[in-house]
Design a protein around this motif. Structure first.
Motif, short mmCIF file in Angstrom:
data_model
loop_
_atom_site.label_atom_id
_atom_site.label_comp_id
_atom_site.label_asym_id
_atom_site.label_seq_id
_atom_site.Cartn_x
_atom_site.Cartn_y
_atom_site.Cartn_z
N PHE A 752 0.85 -1.20 0.00
CA PHE A 752 0.00 0.00 0.00
C PHE A 752 0.88 1.24 0.00
O PHE A 752 1.79 1.38 0.81
CB PHE A 752 -0.89 -0.01 1.24
CG PHE A 752 -1.98 1.03 1.22
CD1 PHE A 752 -3.25 0.72 0.78
CD2 PHE A 752 -1.73 2.34 1.65
CE1 PHE A 752 -4.26 1.69 0.77
CE2 PHE A 752 -2.73 3.30 1.64
CZ PHE A 752 -3.99 2.97 1.19
N TRP A 753 0.57 2.17 -0.92
CA TRP A 753 1.41 3.34 -1.12
C TRP A 753 0.64 4.61 -0.79
O TRP A 753 -0.16 5.10 -1.57
CB TRP A 753 1.91 3.40 -2.57
CG TRP A 753 3.23 4.07 -2.67
CD1 TRP A 753 3.47 5.41 -2.76
CD2 TRP A 753 4.51 3.44 -2.67
NE1 TRP A 753 4.83 5.64 -2.82
CE2 TRP A 753 5.50 4.45 -2.76
CE3 TRP A 753 4.94 2.12 -2.60
CZ2 TRP A 753 6.86 4.19 -2.79
CZ3 TRP A 753 6.29 1.84 -2.62
CH2 TRP A 753 7.23 2.88 -2.72
N LYS A 754 0.87 5.14 0.40
CA LYS A 754 0.24 6.40 0.81
C LYS A 754 1.19 7.53 0.46
O LYS A 754 2.33 7.57 0.94
CB LYS A 754 -0.04 6.39 2.31
CG LYS A 754 -0.79 7.63 2.81
CD LYS A 754 -1.09 7.51 4.31
CE LYS A 754 -1.83 8.75 4.82
NZ LYS A 754 -3.19 8.88 4.23
N ARG A 755 0.73 8.45 -0.35
CA ARG A 755 1.63 9.49 -0.85
C ARG A 755 2.18 10.38 0.27
O ARG A 755 3.33 10.79 0.22
CB ARG A 755 0.90 10.36 -1.88
CG ARG A 755 0.81 9.70 -3.26
CD ARG A 755 0.08 10.57 -4.24
NE ARG A 755 0.25 10.12 -5.61
CZ ARG A 755 -0.73 9.99 -6.49
NH1 ARG A 755 -1.97 10.24 -6.13
NH2 ARG A 755 -0.50 9.59 -7.73
N ALA A 756 1.37 10.66 1.27
CA ALA A 756 1.85 11.51 2.36
C ALA A 756 2.85 10.80 3.25
O ALA A 756 3.65 11.45 3.93
CB ALA A 756 0.67 12.00 3.20
N MET A 757 2.83 9.47 3.27
CA MET A 757 3.76 8.70 4.07
C MET A 757 3.97 7.33 3.41
O MET A 757 3.39 6.34 3.82
CB MET A 757 3.24 8.52 5.50
CG MET A 757 4.17 7.73 6.42
SD MET A 757 5.84 8.40 6.55
CE MET A 757 5.52 9.88 7.49
N PRO A 758 4.78 7.29 2.35
CA PRO A 758 5.04 6.02 1.68
C PRO A 758 5.78 5.06 2.62
O PRO A 758 6.31 5.49 3.65
CB PRO A 758 5.92 6.41 0.49
CG PRO A 758 5.79 7.88 0.36
CD PRO A 758 5.50 8.40 1.73
N PRO A 759 5.83 3.78 2.28
CA PRO A 759 6.51 2.82 3.14
C PRO A 759 7.95 3.24 3.39
O PRO A 759 8.73 3.40 2.44
CB PRO A 759 6.45 1.51 2.34
CG PRO A 759 5.31 1.70 1.41
CD PRO A 759 5.26 3.15 1.08
N PRO A 760 8.35 3.45 4.64
CA PRO A 760 9.72 3.92 4.90
C PRO A 760 10.79 2.92 4.46
O PRO A 760 11.90 3.33 4.12
CB PRO A 760 9.73 4.13 6.42
CG PRO A 760 8.60 3.32 6.94
CD PRO A 760 7.56 3.32 5.87
N GLN A 761 10.45 1.62 4.44
CA GLN A 761 11.42 0.64 3.95
C GLN A 761 11.82 0.92 2.51
O GLN A 761 12.91 0.56 2.07
CB GLN A 761 10.85 -0.80 4.04
CG GLN A 761 10.40 -1.21 5.42
CD GLN A 761 8.91 -1.05 5.59
OE1 GLN A 761 8.34 -0.05 5.16
NE2 GLN A 761 8.27 -2.03 6.21
N MET A 762 10.90 1.56 1.77
CA MET A 762 11.14 1.85 0.37
C MET A 762 11.82 3.21 0.18
O MET A 762 12.81 3.34 -0.53
CB MET A 762 9.82 1.82 -0.42
CG MET A 762 9.02 0.54 -0.29
SD MET A 762 9.83 -0.88 -1.07
CE MET A 762 10.38 -1.77 0.36
#
Length: 891
Positions: A752-762
């Motif tokens: 799941f890709w939330k633009r305001a807080m993308p996955p920090p691992q990525m």
């Protein structure tokens, strides 16, 4: 305190591993490791542990781009001075802003981007053959700061001595201007003539070899089989090969290298993981995400589009159709499901919440975003630079920009859509795709609803009629009674029970039937709603019937319309062929894939090349314009572009052609002198070597540990991440709720890709946040990357899972099993010795500190303290292997 280990031959820390000099004991390490109730690791492991426990094999790699004493990229050797290759980039970077295409910013009536015309350079600033009579030369070499160009207040770097000499040589040789390479249709070049007739006959290799020979270089030797199988498996599937695949290929390669290699490439391209890997690059390019972005960043459902992209690559959809479907899938006479879904490309833009901006402003922002995405994805140009004024570097006028804008300015959608009121993340226009079974059930329920509603309508009419008759009769009876005694009648007085008993009974029966029927209709609607919710729905592009007028927006302001414009393409490119009086997006799509279009094929093949070598033949894959970098191998780029079109835009054929080349199969190592002379490997004198993308690192760890789920498609999933991250960026108090079970081990493309807080691992490993079209990712080295790879709970859990698998192997084979599983290689004697010593050290420590071993094994059932200590030690070993440079680098 243990001493910091001495590094043996071939053991050195990379930039991202060089952290604090602080040394930690095993006790500090173990104390910081905990296993939570849900198999999530709650406490971080500190990076300096690795400095203590082992300096594990880290292969020397290619450095970042090196610079010379002037701070400029070390230049490649050049033979003849070329305007396109050597001079235009210099003038564009220093001069075109004031002496280029934009008339509003043009100074002194001089254009250095063109030779002739009223303001052309020849005869005004350049005198071919004479530097003394060329004002350009005088201005770039003068010591008088008030006269020197570029001026000091421009903050542009002056021309270096080497650059001055290039310009001098060009002027003295006749100052020959050439048409800009990217705007001329690609032509198939002649087959290169090379000295080494034995290396390869493949076109790619011949063009590369000619360039190498011209620069006094020769290709590197072919990489070893284990390196090759790991490299190509990553490049074609995004995943590492298994131990069995490595060994099988090594044996087949020993017998017949070429046959083994082609069979391997064919096998990898045919795997479903091919589409998942190739789709990831495209999703970066089109800024795919699971939320609107901006402000409240509500959920948006584009799952169908993502899954279509994966299928398109796996099914080898022709690239021209891949483009047509996305630009104009909704405009086919009877659009297929895939064509409808692909048109969702136009719905990937950021959305402003209602109440945050006026509907008119929101609409304009959305259309501007569509134009920018088309310009980046299909044209490889920064067309958005002409939004407010004529482009300062490329021949794109503001009118050209809004002529393109017109194609995307006609969506049949409500600009006042409130994201809060959307259902399941879908915003109109949408299209439904029920299955046959769903449609049959919906048809059955619709028929029953229609019948029941008709019955209810008739029944309700009967009840109303009977009620009126009963009321009229009661009124009449009351009037007769009152008249008999001279009293005024009361029309509202009910009939006496004995008078209306029969009528009341019939009415009550009808009302009971009405209640039963209403209940049935409600149940039928609930059933229908449940099925309707399960029906696949997708956001699509849909044209308004009446074409919306388009105007040049003065200074790009939504509320400042200027000249009216018709739909069209930039004037410096081939003309658009219209199928009707008003050009359509389908006309635009056909223009993109027409043979005379100079950009589409070049831009596409360059990006595929980039996915193999880490950098495109044109490094600036997002910008083929004057501010972009010129091709390192222009004729090779044209060869690939022409052959790609002639193949029928066959993506898999192009990918195979690149993978089969000897250029790709070269070993990546070289001498320090070679790395210094060509740090970015632009001459291709060696194989590609660079850090893997974030998704590839994560998927590799999950796969080699045995945890990776192979499930494809479907809703985006939420692997564990630190609590509170969403809350920190949410205006509604939204919290991240991780999934569980198989979902948390899905491939990263489904995260799941939330633009305001993308996955920090990525994002810590340079993944974009997907708020803009990204054609190439940056690669940085930061301490946070090393800390992530060492401490991320998901990766630690994977290390323990691999440790459990390793312990099932015979004792003497365990080290080789783990090393080969993770790296696809076998450890040498030095590597083996370090790991074995580390294992002894860790095992002894955990035996002495059983409480720490218990913490690592808290959610597992192990019988003895010895077994727990052994698993804890091997967990650290596997975690260390996952942090090797070779593990996160494509070699």
């Amino acid at each position: 305190m243990a001493k910091r280990p001495t590094f043996s031959r071939g053991f050195e820390l990379t930039d991202d591993q060089a952290g604090s000099e602080q040394e930690l004991s095993h006790a500090t390490f173990a104390k910081n490791v905990r296993v939570g109730e849900n198999s999530l690791w709650n406490w971080p492991i500190v990076w300096p542990l690795l400095l203590l426990t082992a300096a594990i094999a880290v292969l020397p790699g290619a450095s970042a781009a090196e610079t010379n004493n002037d701070g400029e990229m070390a230049a490649m050797p050049t033979a003849d001075v070329s305007f396109n290759q050597d001079i235009r980039p210099l003038l564009s970077s220093r001069c075109f802003a004031c002496h280029g295409p934009d008339p509003e910013s043009r100074e002194a009536g001089l254009r250095l981007d063109q030779a002739h015309g009223d303001e052309g350079a020849i005869g005004i600033a350049i005198e071919p053959g004479s530097i003394d009579d060329s004002e350009l030369w005088n201005r770039i070499t003068t010591d008088d700061e008030s006269m020197r160009m570029p001026p000091a207040d421009s903050h542009l770097k002056p021309f270096s001595k080497k650059e001055q000499q290039l310009i001098r040589a060009w002027i003295e040789s006749g100052a020959n201007y050439e048409d800009f390479w990217a705007f001329a249709p690609p032509q198939r070049p002649k087959t290169p003539v090379v000295k080494d007739k034995h290396w390869s006959e493949q076109p790619i290799d011949l063009f590369v070899l000619r360039k190498l020979e011209a620069n006094g270089l020769s290709p590197a030797e072919e990489a070893d089989p284990r390196t090759l199988v790991r490299r190509v498996t990553f490049d074609l599937t995004g995943l590492p090969p298994s131990r069995d695949e490595v060994r099988h290929f090594a044996e087949a390669y020993r017998k017949s290298p070429e046959i083994a290699w082609e069979q391997l490439v064919d096998d990898l391209i045919a795997r479903p993981q091919f589409g998942e890997h190739m789709a990831r690059y495209w999703l970066d390019l089109v800024r795919f995400a699971d939320t609107n972005g901006m402000h409240k960043d509500f959920y948006r459902n584009h799952v169908a589009y993502r899954d279509w992209v994966i299928r398109a690559f796996n099914e080898n959809l022709r690239y021209d159709d891949f483009l047509r479907y996305q630009l104009a899938g909704d405009l086919y006479p009877e659009p297929s499901k895939d064509q409808w879904i692909a048109s969702g490309f136009h719905r990937l833009h950021l959305i402003i919440d209602r109440g945050t901006a006026l509907p008119e402003e929101s609409h304009v922002k959305n259309v501007l975003d569509r134009v920018t995405s088309v310009g980046t994805a299909f044209m490889g140009l920064t067309v958005q630079c002409a939004q407010c004024h004529d482009h300062k570097f490329d021949p794109i006028t503001q009118k050209d920009f809004f002529a393109l804008y017109g194609f995307f300015n006609n969506i049949d959608a409500d600009p006042e859509t409130n994201p809060r009121k959307t259902v399941a993340g879908l915003q109109e226009p949408i299209v439904r795709f029920p299955t046959k079974e769903q449609q049959r059930e919906l048809d059955r329920l619709d028929a029953q609803l229609a019948q029941s509603n008709d019955q209810l309508q008739r029944l309700t009419a009967s009840i109303e009629s009977m009620a009126m008759q009963t009321k009229s009769k009661a009124s009449l009876d009351a009037k007769n009674r009152e008249n008999a005694v001279g009293i005024e009648p009361n029309a509202d007085e009910p009939a006496k029970p004995e008078d209306g008993k029969q009528e009341d009974g019939a009415l009550a029966k009808l009302k009971k039937e009405q209640t039963v029927l209403e209940k049935r209709i409600k149940e039928l609607n609930l059933q229908r709603d449940a099925i309707e919710r399960s029906v696949e729905k997708v956001m699509v592009m849909k044209e308004r019937e009446d074409v919306r007028e388009t105007f040049v927006l003065i200074r790009g302001q939504y509320d400042a319309p200027g000249e009216k414009v018709d739909r069209d393409v930039p004037g410096f490119l081939p003309p658009l062929k219209k199928s009707s009086q008003v050009a359509s997006r389908m006309d635009l799509a056909e223009w993109f894939v027409a043979p005379e279009n100079p950009l589409t094929a070049r831009v596409a093949v360059n990006r595929f090349w980039q996915s193999f070598f880490g950098v495109g033949l044109v490094k600036t894959s997002e910008d083929f314009g004057n501010q972009g970098e010129v091709p390192s191998h222009p004729e090779l780029l044209d060869e690939l572009a022409v052959s790609f079109v002639k193949s029928g835009w066959d993506v898999k054929a192009l990918v195979k052609q690149i993978a089969m080349s000897k250029t790709y199969r070269q070993a990546s190592h070289g001498s320090p002198e070679q790395f210094k002379a060509d740090p970015e490997n632009r001459l291709l004198a060696r194989g590609p070597r660079y850090r893997l993308d974030a998704e590839m690192i994560r998927d590799q760890i999950l796969m080699t540990s045995g945890l990776l789920s192979t499930k494809m498609h479907g809703p985006s999933v939420k692997p564990p991440q630190p609590d509170g991250l969403w809350e920190a960026v949410s205006m509604t108090g939204e919290r991240y709720v991780p999934d569980s079970g198989e979902s948390i081990y899905r491939r990263s493309i489904y995260t799941f890709w939330k633009r305001a807080m993308p996955p920090p691992q990525m994002t810590i490993l340079n993944a974009p946040i997907r708020d803009a079209c990204i054609a190439r990712r940056e690669r940085t080295n930061t301490p946070s990357q090393a800390l992530l790879l060492l401490n991320e709970s998901e990766y630690l859990l994977a290390a323990r899972h691999l440790a459990q698998t390793t312990l099932a192997e015979p004792r003497k084979q365990r080290l080789q099993f783990a090393w080969e599983t993770v790296t696809a290689k076998l450890p040498d004697e030095q590597e083996r010795e370090i790991i074995e010593n580390l294992l002894i050290d860790l095992t002894h420590y955990y035996q002495q500190h059983p409480d720490l071993a218990n913490d690592l094994c808290r959610d597992l059932t192990l019988d003895t303290a010895k077994a727990k200590a052994e698993l804890a030690a091997w967990t650290v070993i596997c975690n260390t292997l996952y942090n090797l440079d070779i593990t996160k680098t494509k070699d």
